[in-house]
Design a protein around this motif. Structure first.
Motif, PDB file in Angstrom:
ATOM      1  N   LEU A 449       0.836  -1.203   0.000  1.00 28.34           N
ATOM      2  CA  LEU A 449       0.000   0.000   0.000  1.00 28.34           C
ATOM      3  C   LEU A 449       0.873   1.257   0.000  1.00 28.34           C
ATOM      4  N   ALA A 450       1.928   1.241   0.814  1.00 31.98           N
ATOM      5  CA  ALA A 450       2.832   2.393   0.874  1.00 31.98           C
ATOM      6  C   ALA A 450       3.563   2.584  -0.444  1.00 31.98           C
ATOM      7  N   ALA A 451       3.953   1.479  -1.080  1.00 31.68           N
ATOM      8  CA  ALA A 451       4.659   1.573  -2.358  1.00 31.68           C
ATOM      9  C   ALA A 451       3.785   2.219  -3.425  1.00 31.68           C
ATOM     10  N   GLN A 452       2.464   2.056  -3.300  1.00 23.58           N
ATOM     11  CA  GLN A 452       1.534   2.680  -4.249  1.00 23.58           C
ATOM     12  C   GLN A 452       1.034   4.038  -3.746  1.00 23.58           C
ATOM     13  N   LYS A 453       1.644   4.485  -2.611  1.00 24.32           N
ATOM     14  CA  LYS A 453       1.285   5.780  -2.029  1.00 24.32           C
ATOM     15  C   LYS A 453      -0.200   5.868  -1.672  1.00 24.32           C
ATOM     16  N   GLN A 454      -0.757   4.749  -1.291  1.00 21.32           N
ATOM     17  CA  GLN A 454      -2.141   4.722  -0.812  1.00 21.32           C
ATOM     18  C   GLN A 454      -2.106   4.972   0.703  1.00 21.32           C
ATOM     19  N   TRP A 455      -1.814   6.227   1.052  1.00 19.58           N
ATOM     20  CA  TRP A 455      -1.548   6.543   2.446  1.00 19.58           C
ATOM     21  C   TRP A 455      -2.745   6.332   3.365  1.00 19.58           C
ATOM     22  N   PRO A 456      -3.944   6.763   3.030  1.00 20.90           N
ATOM     23  CA  PRO A 456      -5.075   6.504   3.939  1.00 20.90           C
ATOM     24  C   PRO A 456      -5.309   5.011   4.163  1.00 20.90           C
ATOM     25  N   GLU A 457      -5.200   4.238   3.075  1.00 22.16           N
ATOM     26  CA  GLU A 457      -5.399   2.790   3.199  1.00 22.16           C
ATOM     27  C   GLU A 457      -4.282   2.159   4.030  1.00 22.16           C
ATOM     28  N   ALA A 458      -3.053   2.633   3.832  1.00 24.74           N
ATOM     29  CA  ALA A 458      -1.932   2.096   4.607  1.00 24.74           C
ATOM     30  C   ALA A 458      -2.107   2.429   6.081  1.00 24.74           C
ATOM     31  N   LEU A 459      -2.551   3.653   6.370  1.00 21.56           N
ATOM     32  CA  LEU A 459      -2.755   4.066   7.754  1.00 21.56           C
ATOM     33  C   LEU A 459      -3.814   3.190   8.422  1.00 21.56           C
ATOM     34  N   ALA A 460      -4.910   2.945   7.730  1.00 23.50           N
ATOM     35  CA  ALA A 460      -5.975   2.110   8.287  1.00 23.50           C
ATOM     36  C   ALA A 460      -5.487   0.674   8.501  1.00 23.50           C
ATOM     37  N   HIS A 461      -4.686   0.191   7.561  1.00 17.77           N
ATOM     38  CA  HIS A 461      -4.176  -1.187   7.682  1.00 17.77           C
ATOM     39  C   HIS A 461      -3.283  -1.342   8.904  1.00 17.77           C
ATOM     40  N   TRP A 462      -2.330  -0.428   9.095  1.00 17.91           N
ATOM     41  CA  TRP A 462      -1.407  -0.551  10.220  1.00 17.91           C
ATOM     42  C   TRP A 462      -2.130  -0.380  11.554  1.00 17.91           C
ATOM     43  N   LYS A 463      -3.112   0.521  11.604  1.00 17.18           N
ATOM     44  CA  LYS A 463      -3.874   0.684  12.845  1.00 17.18           C
ATOM     45  C   LYS A 463      -4.640  -0.592  13.178  1.00 17.18           C
TER      46      LYS A 463
END
Length: 726
Positions: A449-463
């Motif tokens: 997700l981070a590699a694709q710069k999908q920051w909101p999705e990455a943030l939700a995933h890590w939380k």
């Protein structure tokens, strides 16, 4: 027959070492994983981890073993010590080790089972110490082997008490090497031995051990062969084990030179093959015998001598599975890396790719090859075809998820197909504490997700993942990734929100020092969660004010110090010591007066180009070495380290810019201009490299400064001090 103590001069060691030394590749990381050399690694199955790190994490999780890591601080909000990441060895906290106590006095010898056996045999062993420098075949002539010999004597009711005593004293002389001394401290009187008796069996065993230690392997083989069928069980088993050791030592006679240097290519392969036969025969007869573990370890050594890699792979796979604790696991993995998995990194050995009988070795080795694909070492590339060829290995071992992880890792690192990784690793709602593989799959998902710069999705995933894991290491690693996402998404302030999941001061401090805008620094200097964070924020804020020339801001911001309840003076926070801003002008260059930092700043507020004040600001930086130092947070920061580097803010002041400004200022007083010329040249003393900050100027420019000082200001005190330009 009559026998004398001088007839038996050595006894076989009962526990042979299962690891062996030779130069190893150590995955090309150059570290031997010794007491003072832990390895770095993140708490998931990452290709950038050393293979030994992946193995010990993988097997540790499968066995539910606690690994030695950096200590967990009592309060993450006040400490920057915890990071990724050392996976130790003995210099780190060791969960399986017995805790040390203040009383390190050894227990009295009389209380030990060994001393009790010694008393029963009439032998005084209270002063015996093991020779720590013993090597090769002598290494097992230790107190443990003496104890086992004593136990065998006492367990045999057919041995007369006086014969037990004589044999025990005889064994003591062997341990003490007293046969080399003219004044034997433990003389043994000759005693009668009935041929064919068990006493004779022990006696003949000592004779065999003697010639073994003397290096007469032919005679030792003959004696131990005859004793294999002895009616004395201990002698029969130990003699069978010794046949392997005799052949093994025979195989190395020409492989070790006079300086003790070992060359495996000079092994006597015939003797090594014979040793393997003896080892297999022993294990077939005594699969759970006294020396079974040693025999299995030596069997790996023998196959390494023979370079029989097909035999080694399943042996190492089994050794990993059977390692009962962290210590054993560490030893097996160190040996495995040295002798098998990284063998292609030294010598001319063919690389290990895979083995149908060793899925765990195949798994971790494939991760290693994926790492090599990223760099210059492409001795083997994991292609789609190669990856598919491994699938049956994991299917037959019912380890299909491991192959799936390899496929996802390949898609991420080799193909850069992040969308496929995201699709193949859906989020989960349950995570067992020991399921390292599932956690690693979820890390790949977040990284994709981070590699694709999908920051909101990455943030939700890590939380979401943070709420699932109970592991301290995994929780802190997720916090690290959350901080990286927030910085990459240009939201560093989210890290410091009241409900922020990022509580580790290490990550918060690193962001404050490198990526926080002024308003955020002011906010945390005022409302940080504790005095430690306020101090870090204020130190960074004041340094940034001075470095960018915001003198009015500095004069205002220094008042924020009132929000710090208790000054942070611990050594661990020396990098943010606020007392440096109390500089009173002392230790400025002799002959050049400077006011305090506060007065200097006031002058610069009134006249921003004041030459004398700029020189004195330079003196403040030069004398205090003040800068924004990230060493306390350095290392083990993974993606956050990458995030804060773009764009990178300078953490060091640029004194050279002050000097250049004064040199080019036609209104600057000669006193200040000459000092600026002197200091500008001295920026390059004595290395020729700039240590004043800013971009390095060409030697021609430095020569020009030197020439101006020497000609236009000849006789000036700074001109007299300067003899060279660099």
């Amino acid at each position: 027959m009559k026998i004398n103590h001088k007839m038996a001069m050595a006894l076989v060691g009962l526990t042979a070492a299962t690891t062996f030394n030779a130069q190893a590749s150590y995955d090309d990381f150059g570290c031997g994983w010794q007491d003072d050399c832990p390895l770095n690694g993140v708490p998931w199955l990452n290709i950038d981890n050393d293979t030994r790190v992946n193995l010990i994490q993988l097997e540790g999780a499968r066995k539910n073993l606690a690994l030695p890591r950096l200590p967990v601080p009592p309060d993450f909000t006040r400490s920057r010590s915890y990071h990724f990441g050392f996976i130790g060895y003995n210099d780190l906290p060791h969960p399986t080790a017995t805790p040390s106590t203040e009383n390190t006095t050894p227990a009295p010898v009389a209380e030990t089972s060994f001393s009790k056996m010694s008393q029963a045999l009439g032998v005084d062993t209270s002063s015996w110490e093991h020779d720590q420098d013993a090597e090769n075949r002598h290494i097992s002539n230790n107190l443990q082997s003496v104890e086992q010999f004593f136990a065998a004597l006492l367990d045999d009711p057919t041995i007369k008490p006086e014969d037990r005593h004589h044999l025990a004293v005889w064994r003591g002389n062997i341990f003490l090497n007293s046969y080399d001394k003219a004044d034997s401290r433990l003389p043994v009187e000759a005693f009668d031995i009935e041929p064919g008796s068990r006493t004779a069996a022990f006696s003949d065993y000592l004779r065999g051990a003697n010639v073994f230690y003397l290096g007469d392997f032919v005679e030792a083989n003959s004696l131990f062969t005859a004793l294999q069928k002895s009616s004395q069980p201990w002698v029969a088993e130990t003699s069978s084990y010794m046949l392997m050791r005799v052949a093994l030592n025979k195989s190395t006679v020409k492989a070790t030179d006079e300086y003790g240097m070992f060359d495996a290519t000079k092994i006597d392969t015939g003797a090594a093959s014979e040793a393997r036969d003896y080892a297999n025969a022993y294990l077939a007869t005594w699969p759970e015998g006294r020396y079974a573990d040693s025999a299995r370890g030596l069997l790996r050594r023998i196959n390494w001598y023979l370079q029989d890699w097909q035999q080694l792979a399943p042996l190492y796979e089994k050794a990993l599975a059977q390692a009962p604790d962290v210590d054993s696991l560490h030893k097996v993995i160190s040996e495995l890396d040295d002798k098998f998995q990284s063998r292609d990194s030294f010598g001319n050995y063919e690389p290990f790719i895979s083995d149908a009988q060793a899925p765990m070795l195949t798994f971790t080795q494939t991760l290693r090859w994926l790492r090599n694909n990223q760099g210059q070492n492409k001795s083997y590339e994991v292609t789609r075809e190669n990856l598919d060829s491994l699938k049956p290995i994991f299917a037959s071992a019912e380890l299909q998820p491991y192959w799936s992880f390899l496929e996802n890792t390949w898609l991420y690192y080799h193909e850069g197909n992040y969308a496929a990784v995201i699709e193949a690793t859906p989020s989960i709602n349950l995570l067992a504490s020991s399921d390292l593989l599932a956690f690693s799959q979820q890390v790949l998902h977040g990284d994709a997700l981070a590699a694709q710069k999908q920051w909101p999705e990455a943030l939700a995933h890590w939380k979401h993942l943070l709420g699932l894991t109970q592991s301290v290491e995994q929780q802190q690693y997720i916090q690290l990734n959350l901080a990286a996402v927030m910085v990459n998404n240009q939201q560093p302030e989210a890290i410091f929100a009241a409900d922020s999941p990022v509580t580790n001061l290490r990550y918060r401090s690193l962001v404050l020092k490198t990526a926080a805008p002024k308003a955020l620094l002011q906010q945390q200097a005022t409302h940080g969660v504790n005095d430690e964070e306020k101090t870090i924020a204020l130190h960074t804020l004041l340094m940034r004010d001075l470095m960018v020339g915001d003198y009015e801001g500095y004069d205002t911001d220094k008042s924020l110090r009132r929000h710090i309840t208790k000054p942070v003076t611990l050594e661990a926070f020396n990098d943010v010591n606020l007392d440096i801003f109390n500089w009173n002008g002392e230790r400025a260059e002799k002959g050049y007066f400077c006011a305090s930092l506060d007065d200097t700043v006031k002058t610069l507020i009134a006249r921003k180009t004041d030459a004398h004040a700029l020189n004195c600001l330079g003196e403040f930086f030069r004398n205090t070495a003040a800068h924004i130092d990230t060493e306390a947070e350095g290392g083990g920061n993974d993606l956050l380290g990458d995030a804060i580097a773009k764009p990178a803010l300078s953490n060091s002041p640029d004194r050279q810019a002050y000097y250049q400004q004064i040199i080019n200022d036609p209104k600057a007083e000669p006193e200040d201009k000459t000092y600026a010329l002197y200091r500008a040249v001295m920026c390059y003393s004595p290395s020729g490299y700039n240590d004043c900050g800013g971009e390095e100027v060409k030697p021609e420019t430095r020569k020009h400064w030197f020439t101006v000082l020497k000609t236009k200001y000849k006789g000036n005190q700074w001109e007299k001090l300067l003899s060279y330009y660099w």
